[in-house]
Scaffold this motif. Structure first.
Motif, PDB file in Angstrom:
ATOM      1  N   LEU A 260      14.928  -1.221   3.399  1.00 15.72           N
ATOM      2  CA  LEU A 260      16.230  -1.603   2.844  1.00 15.72           C
ATOM      3  C   LEU A 260      17.131  -0.375   2.847  1.00 15.72           C
ATOM      4  O   LEU A 260      16.691   0.722   2.498  1.00 15.72           O
ATOM      5  N   ALA A 261      18.376  -0.562   3.255  1.00 17.56           N
ATOM      6  CA  ALA A 261      19.345   0.537   3.282  1.00 17.56           C
ATOM      7  C   ALA A 261      20.451   0.257   2.272  1.00 17.56           C
ATOM      8  O   ALA A 261      20.976  -0.858   2.197  1.00 17.56           O
ATOM      9  N   ILE A 262      20.771   1.283   1.483  1.00 15.62           N
ATOM     10  CA  ILE A 262      21.912   1.223   0.571  1.00 15.62           C
ATOM     11  C   ILE A 262      23.006   2.095   1.175  1.00 15.62           C
ATOM     12  O   ILE A 262      22.823   3.304   1.332  1.00 15.62           O
ATOM     13  N   PHE A 263      24.127   1.482   1.527  1.00 16.83           N
ATOM     14  CA  PHE A 263      25.233   2.251   2.100  1.00 16.83           C
ATOM     15  C   PHE A 263      26.344   2.373   1.059  1.00 16.83           C
ATOM     16  O   PHE A 263      26.821   1.371   0.518  1.00 16.83           O
ATOM     17  N   LEU A 264      26.749   3.622   0.789  1.00 19.21           N
ATOM     18  CA  LEU A 264      27.821   3.874  -0.168  1.00 19.21           C
ATOM     19  C   LEU A 264      29.148   3.991   0.577  1.00 19.21           C
ATOM     20  O   LEU A 264      29.344   4.908   1.378  1.00 19.21           O
ATOM     21  N   PHE A 265      30.041   3.047   0.299  1.00 14.75           N
ATOM     22  CA  PHE A 265      31.369   3.016   0.924  1.00 14.75           C
ATOM     23  C   PHE A 265      32.342   3.715  -0.016  1.00 14.75           C
ATOM     24  O   PHE A 265      32.601   3.255  -1.127  1.00 14.75           O
ATOM     25  N   ASP A 266      32.881   4.847   0.440  1.00 11.09           N
ATOM     26  CA  ASP A 266      33.750   5.688  -0.393  1.00 11.09           C
ATOM     27  C   ASP A 266      35.207   5.273  -0.193  1.00 11.09           C
ATOM     28  O   ASP A 266      35.789   5.490   0.874  1.00 11.09           O
ATOM     29  N   HIS A 267      35.808   4.677  -1.229  1.00 16.34           N
ATOM     30  CA  HIS A 267      37.192   4.203  -1.098  1.00 16.34           C
ATOM     31  C   HIS A 267      38.186   5.356  -1.021  1.00 16.34           C
ATOM     32  O   HIS A 267      39.354   5.149  -0.661  1.00 16.34           O
ATOM     33  N   THR A 268      37.755   6.580  -1.341  1.00 16.04           N
ATOM     34  CA  THR A 268      38.659   7.731  -1.223  1.00 16.04           C
ATOM     35  C   THR A 268      38.689   8.272   0.204  1.00 16.04           C
ATOM     36  O   THR A 268      39.491   9.153   0.513  1.00 16.04           O
ATOM     37  N   ASN A 269      37.814   7.768   1.066  1.00 21.32           N
ATOM     38  CA  ASN A 269      37.789   8.187   2.471  1.00 21.32           C
ATOM     39  C   ASN A 269      37.380   6.983   3.313  1.00 21.32           C
ATOM     40  O   ASN A 269      36.260   6.897   3.824  1.00 21.32           O
ATOM     41  N   VAL A 270      38.308   6.039   3.451  1.00 17.97           N
ATOM     42  CA  VAL A 270      38.008   4.747   4.061  1.00 17.97           C
ATOM     43  C   VAL A 270      37.630   4.884   5.536  1.00 17.97           C
ATOM     44  O   VAL A 270      36.644   4.295   5.995  1.00 17.97           O
TER      45      VAL A 270
ATOM     46  N   THR B  24       0.813  -1.212   0.000  1.00 22.09           N
ATOM     47  CA  THR B  24       0.000   0.000   0.000  1.00 22.09           C
ATOM     48  C   THR B  24       0.849   1.266   0.000  1.00 22.09           C
ATOM     49  O   THR B  24       0.628   2.178  -0.804  1.00 22.09           O
ATOM     50  N   ASN B  25       1.806   1.326   0.913  1.00 15.56           N
ATOM     51  CA  ASN B  25       2.593   2.550   1.089  1.00 15.56           C
ATOM     52  C   ASN B  25       3.938   2.500   0.381  1.00 15.56           C
ATOM     53  O   ASN B  25       4.601   3.527   0.233  1.00 15.56           O
ATOM     54  N   GLY B  26       4.344   1.307  -0.031  1.00 17.65           N
ATOM     55  CA  GLY B  26       5.643   1.162  -0.670  1.00 17.65           C
ATOM     56  C   GLY B  26       6.742   0.889   0.339  1.00 17.65           C
ATOM     57  O   GLY B  26       6.578   1.082   1.544  1.00 17.65           O
ATOM     58  N   ALA B  27       7.862   0.415  -0.148  1.00 20.26           N
ATOM     59  CA  ALA B  27       9.016   0.137   0.706  1.00 20.26           C
ATOM     60  C   ALA B  27       9.948   1.337   0.692  1.00 20.26           C
ATOM     61  O   ALA B  27      10.280   1.867  -0.370  1.00 20.26           O
ATOM     62  N   ASN B  28      10.362   1.774   1.869  1.00 18.38           N
ATOM     63  CA  ASN B  28      11.312   2.879   1.970  1.00 18.38           C
ATOM     64  C   ASN B  28      12.733   2.345   1.829  1.00 18.38           C
ATOM     65  O   ASN B  28      13.134   1.421   2.540  1.00 18.38           O
ATOM     66  N   VAL B  29      13.485   2.928   0.907  1.00 13.69           N
ATOM     67  CA  VAL B  29      14.878   2.538   0.672  1.00 13.69           C
ATOM     68  C   VAL B  29      15.753   3.760   0.927  1.00 13.69           C
ATOM     69  O   VAL B  29      15.692   4.743   0.184  1.00 13.69           O
ATOM     70  N   SER B  30      16.535   3.713   2.000  1.00 16.55           N
ATOM     71  CA  SER B  30      17.393   4.843   2.362  1.00 16.55           C
ATOM     72  C   SER B  30      18.770   4.694   1.730  1.00 16.55           C
ATOM     73  O   SER B  30      19.335   3.597   1.700  1.00 16.55           O
ATOM     74  N   ILE B  31      19.296   5.805   1.235  1.00 16.29           N
ATOM     75  CA  ILE B  31      20.655   5.844   0.689  1.00 16.29           C
ATOM     76  C   ILE B  31      21.525   6.567   1.710  1.00 16.29           C
ATOM     77  O   ILE B  31      21.314   7.745   1.997  1.00 16.29           O
ATOM     78  N   LEU B  32      22.490   5.848   2.286  1.00 14.59           N
ATOM     79  CA  LEU B  32      23.312   6.391   3.364  1.00 14.59           C
ATOM     80  C   LEU B  32      24.792   6.319   3.007  1.00 14.59           C
ATOM     81  O   LEU B  32      25.186   5.657   2.050  1.00 14.59           O
TER      82      LEU B  32
END
Length: 437
Positions: A272-282, A180-188
């Motif tokens: 669901l969470a999408i986490f972006l791991f930045d290899h330029t700032n480990v 009904t409301n959809g799934a929330n997907v956070s980008i972190l």
């Protein structure tokens, strides 16, 4: 029966349109009554003239015609036994559905999926009620105290407990809410990891500000998205910096700090969470990921993406992903992404869909409960069953009270499917329909 007819203005006897008229004799019509449909060309002027012509019919023939109210045809179908209340609600849900899964779930309800489920629970409760009432009648005739034998008491306890458990599982299932409301997907992720760029790439348009300055995103940015028939809301969040006692000094300002706190709080509503791991700032990425995991529910899916993969070669990318896998693979799916390479964004979207689709895999067999009205009545059923179970747990249960509890539990289910109802409830349901349905 369908015929092609010319519709005339009765006062001036001028043609309005050539239309197809379809006659559905009751009781085999949608409403169960005699129904005539007039299919004209889609012109507002034609429809306006047709309504004006129809308004003259009562004066000429003594027939009372008026414009239908919201949901009136479906309401008449309900009154005439063509469908129950859950099926009537399914008609509205089909019309309002925005994705294939919503439509599919509503279609299952229309074909009696919930009717069968609720009917099964009601039948079992009625059977248990009959057992109690038979014992009451026997004991009254024998002038004995109202009490059950041990086998009867065991049957009642087990039967009620089983219905209680099945209803509780349905209420705890949140898949209907996803539909009904959809799934929330956070980008972190940490600042400048590419979160806003990913949001823009997913939506294929500029919805989030992209800048090299850390802390550009301060508030949550939400975009609704149809992901292969699944309703999803992607949420771009503020970059996570160190949240220690000196956070004011380490963040640009208090506004950014509030944005970080809001991002972490929103994880409570994230599927669901999408986490972006930045290899330029480990180091900052590790800290941000640890903070994310501390605030992430165990029920929330997690995908860790090595971002900016276009800036390193394949060997370096593989090494980074192995390192991430060794530490976080127990909790998350690991992948890599470059916002400049569309195929990696598409692969991520497919992974998101796979993760969420596992929760909706049985939607084709059994419809989910999406109506707050149903949930309210089912909670009342659980309340009555709980009282009955507590009474039966006593050495000498009061069977009159047990019978009344089971009777009320059954009535609550009857309210859901419309076997018992009132006009106020029906008004509230059908006013959400559009005119003509």
């Amino acid at each position: 029966m369908a015929t092609l007819r010319t519709i005339y203005d009765q006062e001036q006897f001028t043609p309005i349109d050539k239309a197809i008229t379809v006659y559905f004799p009751g009781p085999n019509s949608y409403t169960g009554e005699d129904v005539v449909e007039i299919h004209t060309h889609g012109s507002r002027a034609i429809v306006s003239q047709l309504f004006a012509a129809l308004r003259h019919i009562p004066r000429a023939h003594g027939i009372g015609l008026r414009q239908a109210e919201r949901g009136e045809f479906t309401r008449r179908a309900f009154y005439n036994g063509k469908m129950d209340l859950t099926q009537a609600e399914a008609i509205r849900d089909i019309i309002a559905s925005e994705t294939a899964l919503e439509m599919q779930n509503a279609a299952l309800k229309l074909h009696g999926g919930l009717t069968q489920l609720y009917g099964m629970w009601a039948d079992r409760l009625r059977h248990l009620l009959a057992t109690v009432e038979a014992r009451i009648e026997f004991d009254e005739q024998a002038l004995a105290d109202l009490q059950t034998t041990q086998p009867e008491q065991t049957i009642l306890l087990q039967g009620l407990a089983q219905v209680e458990e099945e209803i509780r599982r349905q209420l705890e299932d949140t898949k209907g809410e996803i539909l009904t409301n959809g799934a929330n997907v956070s980008i972190l992720g940490p600042p400048n990891a590419g979160k806003s760029s990913l949001m823009n790439a997913i939506c294929d348009r500029h919805v989030a500000i992209v800048s090299d300055l850390p802390g550009t995103t301060r508030d949550l940015i939400q975009v609704k998205y149809d992901l292969n028939g699944m309703k999803v809301t992607f949420v771009d969040t503020a970059g996570i910096r160190e949240m220690g006692p000196n956070v004011e000094a380490k963040s640009h300002n208090e506004v950014e700090m509030q944005g970080i706190e809001k991002a972490l709080q929103y994880l409570n509503d994230t599927r669901l969470a999408i986490f972006l791991f930045d290899h330029t700032n480990v180091e900052l990425s590790k800290h941000a990921l640890d903070v994310t995991l501390q605030n992430l529910s165990h029920d929330t899916h997690l995908i860790i993406c090595l971002s900016k993969s276009d800036l390193i070669d394949t060997a370096q990318s593989t090494q980074f992903m192995r390192t991430i896998e060794s530490k976080y693979g127990y909790r998350a799916q690991i992948t890599s992404i470059s916002n400049k390479e569309p195929h990696t964004v598409e692969a991520l979207l497919q992974l998101v869909h796979q993760q969420l689709a596992t929760e909706l895999s049985h939607v084709q067999k059994q419809p989910f409960i999406t109506e707050a009205r149903h949930r309210s009545h089912l909670r009342n059923v659980l309340k009555q069953i709980k009282i009955a179970l507590e009474s039966l747990a006593n050495a000498r249960p009061d069977l009159e009270i047990v019978a009344e509890n089971i009777r009320e539990a059954t009535s609550q289910i009857s309210y859901i499917i419309g076997e018992q109802t009132n006009e106020q409830v029906l008004d509230a349901i059908f006013r959400t329909f559009c005119i003509g349905k």
